[in-house]
Design an enzyme around this catalytic site. Structure first.
Site, PDB file in Angstrom:
ATOM      1  N   CYS B  87      -3.790 -13.486  -2.437  1.00  0.00           N
ATOM      2  CA  CYS B  87      -3.889 -14.925  -2.156  1.00  0.00           C
ATOM      3  C   CYS B  87      -4.589 -15.158  -0.817  1.00  0.00           C
ATOM      4  O   CYS B  87      -5.787 -14.923  -0.701  1.00  0.00           O
ATOM      5  CB  CYS B  87      -2.490 -15.555  -2.204  1.00  0.00           C
ATOM      6  SG  CYS B  87      -2.526 -17.352  -2.349  1.00  0.00           S
ATOM      7  N   HIS B 196       0.275 -13.452  -7.285  1.00  0.00           N
ATOM      8  CA  HIS B 196       1.170 -12.717  -6.385  1.00  0.00           C
ATOM      9  C   HIS B 196       1.971 -11.608  -7.073  1.00  0.00           C
ATOM     10  O   HIS B 196       3.092 -11.855  -7.531  1.00  0.00           O
ATOM     11  CB  HIS B 196       2.149 -13.700  -5.741  1.00  0.00           C
ATOM     12  CG  HIS B 196       1.519 -14.593  -4.735  1.00  0.00           C
ATOM     13  ND1 HIS B 196       1.586 -14.365  -3.382  1.00  0.00           N
ATOM     14  CD2 HIS B 196       0.772 -15.713  -4.885  1.00  0.00           C
ATOM     15  CE1 HIS B 196       0.927 -15.308  -2.731  1.00  0.00           C
ATOM     16  NE2 HIS B 196       0.418 -16.147  -3.627  1.00  0.00           N
ATOM     17  N   GLU B 198       3.594  -9.295  -5.656  1.00  0.00           N
ATOM     18  CA  GLU B 198       4.808  -8.957  -4.886  1.00  0.00           C
ATOM     19  C   GLU B 198       6.000  -9.817  -5.270  1.00  0.00           C
ATOM     20  O   GLU B 198       7.128  -9.518  -4.877  1.00  0.00           O
ATOM     21  CB  GLU B 198       4.515  -9.042  -3.383  1.00  0.00           C
ATOM     22  CG  GLU B 198       4.549 -10.441  -2.770  1.00  0.00           C
ATOM     23  CD  GLU B 198       3.281 -11.265  -3.042  1.00  0.00           C
ATOM     24  OE1 GLU B 198       2.529 -10.930  -3.979  1.00  0.00           O
ATOM     25  OE2 GLU B 198       3.065 -12.259  -2.324  1.00  0.00           O
TER      26      GLU B 198
END
Lengths: 89, 234
Positions: B87, B196, B198
């Site tokens: 991002c 994302h 994560e």
């Protein structure tokens, strides 16, 4: 102190969603004769002294830092007339 | 010894701790790095996390790309260290010219937050080797300026060289050209993507799956890929 102005616009071929949103607002105000709005940026760089070296430096920074040539164009660099007799972009 | 993966925190980073957690869950040792330092602390791989560094002033990721530590990040990336930009981190990699193209405001003008299906278009980069070519994964997407842009010649080259790593499936959520969600450099060690990974690394805290709510862990593969790559190289 003298100020050099750098103007940056999103590339003409890319959609400018900010400008589009403003155009939509104008349309809602009945101002639909303004068919398009695009939004850019204006940088005012103040320096102690404007000379050819500084102007060249601003031209370089305009391309390398103040704009990203993938998505934006530097459309204008305005140098104070009294220090650079007619020197503009 | 577990590979050490550095996560750089910038002023305005938001997902640095999530990235550290993802590294840990993938079997690595997370190392917190600071943007103002010139030391990478001897890490084996790097993650530039998501957030709004410097308030997205100037352009997203632009000021962060000029941070002190970026000199070392660029040097390490050019030597082949695995580097992932997520991002805002992707925006930094683009601004630092480690990746081509740029990210602009979403075509619909709105911030978007959704669980997004992606197709892994290149399963041979340092960050995707644990996936199958063409595999579909679901990870969260959350951004306001995620529209991937590049000139036609660059897009053609990225496509032709297999450097489109992730592509949006079903919907192009932000107006990205060719529905590109993530790309790599030529060598395949530097990867950037807008969604994302994560946030999809632990059951109970990820996207919904057909099996159970919030059970998706599809993002873990990026981190395990890089950790495997480091171990292979050791």
């Amino acid at each position: 102190m003298p100020t050099i102005v750098v103007e940056v616009m999103p590339k003409a071929e890319l959609l400018d969603p900010q400008g589009k949103a403003v155009a939509g607002a104008l349309h809602r105000l009945g101002k639909s004769h303004f068919t398009d709005v695009r939004i850019g940026k204006r940088f005012e760089l103040t320096v102690d002294d404007v000379n050819d070296e500084v102007i060249a430096e601003v031209r370089e920074l305009a391309e390398s830092v103040l704009s990203n040539s993938v998505i934006e164009d530097v459309v204008n660099i305005i140098v104070p007339e009294d220090v650079a007799a007619g020197e503009t972009h | 010894m577990a590979p050490r993966v550095g996560v750089v925190t910038f002023p305005g980073s938001l997902d640095d701790r999530d990235a550290q957690r993802a590294v840990r869950l993938a079997g690595g040792e997370p190392v917190a790095l600071w943007h103002g330092s010139h030391s990478l602390e001897g890490v084996d791989a790097l993650v530039l996390p998501g957030g709004f560094s410097y308030g997205d002033y100037l352009r997203c990721g632009a000021i962060a790309s000029l941070s002190p530590i970026m000199a070392e990040v660029i040097e390490a990336a050019n030597k082949g260290m695995p580097v992932l930009g997520i991002c805002n981190g992707f925006q930094m990699l683009a601004e630092a010219h480690l990746l081509e193209g740029g990210l602009i405001r979403n075509s619909h003008g709105q911030f978007i937050c959704r669980d997004q299906v992606l197709r892994v278009e290149n399963a041979s980069t340092d960050w995707t080797s644990d996936f199958e070519q063409g595999q579909q994964i679901t990870i969260p997407l959350k951004n306001g300026e995620g529209g991937f842009m590049a000139d036609a010649a660059t897009i053609e080259r990225l496509e032709g060289e297999g450097r489109v790593v992730f592509r949006y499936v079903e919907v192009d959520p932000n107006g990205s050209l060719n529905a590109i969600a993530g790309i790599s450099n030529e060598r395949g060690n530097v990867v950037g993507l807008m969604p994302h990974p994560e946030h999809a690394v632990e059951e109970g805290f990820g996207p919904d799956t057909s099996a159970a709510m919030r059970n998706g862990t599809d993002g873990l593969g990026l981190f395990t890929s890089a950790i495997s790559r480091v171990l292979q190289a050791a």
